[in-house]
Design an enzyme around this catalytic site. Structure first.
Site, PDB file in Angstrom:
ATOM      1  CB  CYS A  45      -1.319   8.141  38.145  1.00 38.14           C
ATOM      2  SG  CYS A  45      -2.093   9.715  38.551  1.00 38.14           S
TER       3      CYS A  45
HETATM    4  C1  BEZ Z   1      -6.031   9.191  37.921  1.00 36.76           C
HETATM    5  O1  BEZ Z   1      -4.827   9.176  37.803  1.00 36.76           O
HETATM    6  O2  BEZ Z   1      -6.730   8.290  37.498  1.00 36.76           O
HETATM    7  C2  BEZ Z   1      -6.716  10.350  38.569  1.00 36.76           C
HETATM    8  C3  BEZ Z   1      -6.094  11.048  39.583  1.00 36.76           C
HETATM    9  C4  BEZ Z   1      -6.767  12.089  40.197  1.00 36.76           C
HETATM   10  C5  BEZ Z   1      -8.035  12.436  39.777  1.00 36.76           C
HETATM   11  C6  BEZ Z   1      -8.646  11.756  38.732  1.00 36.76           C
HETATM   12  C7  BEZ Z   1      -7.974  10.698  38.123  1.00 36.76           C
END
Ligand code: BEZ
Length: 212
Positions: A45
């Site tokens: 994200c």
């Molecule tokens: C991420 O944004 O890195 C992420 C968010 C939830 C689960 C796995 C990765």
């Protein structure tokens, strides 16, 4: 609520990193790309939100306003924005909706319980200036989105709204287009496509991009 292409998207009022937002008022006459992410302070994200900030001028050029969403609070968003700016060498220049009460997530069906009961998936909604839904996309938490592809779709939508063409596989702005099959009158074809066209099959006619 299941939203389908062509539906008028619902309005909402919700807090964000840039203050309270009444969605319709905030959108005004612009197009919108509304996208959810699973959670703040997560690695994928962080890269996505940084990329959208870097692409802001590309969205501006197309009259598109980006807005992000997760079920985290305004305070969490504000702290995380500092990390995004630092690590992605950018400045987050669009709002992140804070949806801890899941009001918007439920309205737009961004929580898919068999993926996660509590977190939003990576949803994307491209909404036009009439508040009509033009694209939906759902990515899993483990896969970051390709925002160049989303710009490409916006280019296609804005082109095909105004000319009697559709865009073929892997089309990019400036590439040849296909003439919509419903257009058959030779006089109209000549008038609409002064650069000419190639008839590969009666239903497959290629023409240079009309607005270039
Ligand atoms: C991420 O944004 O890195 C992420 C968010 C939830 C689960 C796995 C990765």
């Amino acid at each position: 609520m299941t939203l389908r292409l062509g539906d008028t998207v619902p309005n909402f009022t919700q807090a964000s990193s840039e203050g309270e937002i009444d969605f319709y008022t905030w959108a005004g006459d612009s197009w919108v790309i509304l996208f959810s992410h699973p959670a703040d302070y997560t690695p994928v994200c962080t890269t996505e939100l940084g990329e959208v900030a870097r692409l802001k001028s590309q969205f501006d050029k197309r009259n598109v306003k980006p807005i992000a969403l997760s079920v985290d609070s305004v305070e969490s968003h504000k702290g995380w924005i500092g990390d995004i700016n630092e690590t992605q060498k950018t400045t987050v220049n669009y709002p992140i909706l804070a949806d801890p009460d899941k009001k918007v997530s439920d309205l737009y069906d961004m929580i898919h319980p068999n993926a996660s009961n509590t977190l939003t998936v990576r949803s994307v909604f491209i909404i036009d200036s009439d508040k009509k839904l033009r694209l939906t996309l759902t990515y899993p938490a483990s896969t970051g989105r390709n925002f160049d592809e989303l710009l490409r779709v916006i280019d296609s939508l804005q082109l095909t709204d105004n000319h009697s063409v559709a865009t073929p596989v892997n089309w990019k702005d400036g590439g040849d287009c296909v003439i919509v099959p419903s257009l058959k009158d030779p006089e109209v074809l000549k008038e609409k496509f002064p650069k000419g066209y190639t008839e590969v099959k009666p239903y497959l006619r290629m023409t240079p991009q009309p607005n270039k």
